[in-house]
Design a protein around this motif. Sequence first.
Motif, mmCIF file in Angstrom:
data_model
loop_
_atom_site.group_PDB
_atom_site.id
_atom_site.type_symbol
_atom_site.label_atom_id
_atom_site.label_comp_id
_atom_site.label_asym_id
_atom_site.label_seq_id
_atom_site.Cartn_x
_atom_site.Cartn_y
_atom_site.Cartn_z
ATOM 1 N N SER B 77 27.445 40.533 46.208
ATOM 2 C CA SER B 77 26.432 39.422 46.432
ATOM 3 C C SER B 77 27.179 38.552 47.400
ATOM 4 O O SER B 77 28.408 38.235 47.207
ATOM 5 C CB SER B 77 25.839 38.736 45.481
ATOM 6 N N ALA B 78 26.490 37.794 48.185
ATOM 7 C CA ALA B 78 27.172 36.660 49.120
ATOM 8 C C ALA B 78 28.683 37.236 49.755
ATOM 9 O O ALA B 78 29.586 36.355 49.220
ATOM 10 C CB ALA B 78 27.161 35.435 48.257
ATOM 11 N N SER B 79 28.545 38.108 50.569
ATOM 12 C CA SER B 79 30.168 38.602 50.652
ATOM 13 C C SER B 79 30.665 37.609 51.931
ATOM 14 O O SER B 79 30.088 36.649 52.254
ATOM 15 C CB SER B 79 29.695 40.023 51.779
ATOM 16 N N ILE B 80 32.244 37.772 51.474
ATOM 17 C CA ILE B 80 32.812 36.875 52.192
ATOM 18 C C ILE B 80 34.148 37.802 52.916
ATOM 19 O O ILE B 80 34.065 38.864 52.568
ATOM 20 C CB ILE B 80 33.795 35.760 51.049
ATOM 21 N N PRO B 81 34.639 37.120 53.992
ATOM 22 C CA PRO B 81 35.620 37.963 54.546
ATOM 23 C C PRO B 81 36.763 38.874 53.798
ATOM 24 O O PRO B 81 37.105 39.909 53.990
ATOM 25 C CB PRO B 81 36.364 37.131 55.490
ATOM 26 N N SER B 82 37.073 38.237 52.895
ATOM 27 C CA SER B 82 38.242 39.099 51.921
ATOM 28 C C SER B 82 37.555 40.214 51.186
ATOM 29 O O SER B 82 38.410 40.930 50.573
ATOM 30 C CB SER B 82 38.826 38.084 50.832
ATOM 31 N N ASP B 83 36.129 40.533 51.062
ATOM 32 C CA ASP B 83 35.753 41.624 50.681
ATOM 33 C C ASP B 83 35.838 42.812 51.588
ATOM 34 O O ASP B 83 35.562 43.893 51.024
ATOM 35 C CB ASP B 83 34.110 41.538 50.610
ATOM 36 N N VAL B 84 36.477 42.771 52.629
ATOM 37 C CA VAL B 84 36.809 43.703 53.663
ATOM 38 C C VAL B 84 37.780 44.633 52.919
ATOM 39 O O VAL B 84 38.742 44.341 52.197
ATOM 40 C CB VAL B 84 37.406 43.398 54.932
ATOM 41 N N GLY B 85 37.326 45.787 52.808
ATOM 42 C CA GLY B 85 38.056 47.128 52.548
ATOM 43 C C GLY B 85 37.421 48.388 52.362
ATOM 44 O O GLY B 85 36.242 48.541 52.670
#
Lengths: 114, 113
Positions: B77-85
């Motif tokens: 939920s509420a993704s942020i840039p550091s969720d990249v992967g």
Amino acid sequence: NAGVMQNPRHLVRRRGQEARLRCSPMKGHSHVYWYRQLPEEGLKFMVYLQKENIIDESGMPKERFSAEFPKEGPSILRIQQVVRGDSAAYFCASSPPINQNIQYFGAGTRLSVL
Amino acid sequence: GQQLNQSPQSMFIQEGEDVSMNCTSSSIFNTWLWYKQDPGEGPVLLIALYKAGELTSNGRLTAQFGITRKDSFLNISASIPSDVGIYFCAGQMGGTSYGKLTFGQGTILTVHP
């Protein structure tokens, strides 16, 4: 508490040479697993070891590959007479004796065969 | 060998959006695990699921073990840039396959700020 330690991080070998990959499990963990990852793919199981015992080697190629986890020292994945197709990332994981469902991974060794 | 079908293969989303990915199998699994892998690193365990129907959260992550024991999903939920992967599901069948994880092909997540 240090995590799973693998070395080297990068390994370059010429065709026909031997590759030795080392893995030290997390402190208190007695189960070690090796996986191989090709680019843009998921990890593929190779072998499951406990101290001085191979529990499941159903994912190991029949030739040139071997693994051990001696009583003292790290687990070793050994690839003899490497070929270009062996180029991949090799990951080691470990789990505690009371919960083998949970596996913690090292950073991997990236093997390049020239 | 056993296969886990993970979808979608990749996702491109805006920061703040919710994300959902899932894994399905033709076989029954006793344990489902979700991992995240950053470039050049090993997989990091996010959530472990042990029972059919189990719903478990870890911060903004929620995962469920399907009732049939043949599927699992992961929501962010509420993704942020550091969720990249790259996100991987993994299952363990038990029995003679105890200790052996079967991995999905991965979902590549890109988050635009």
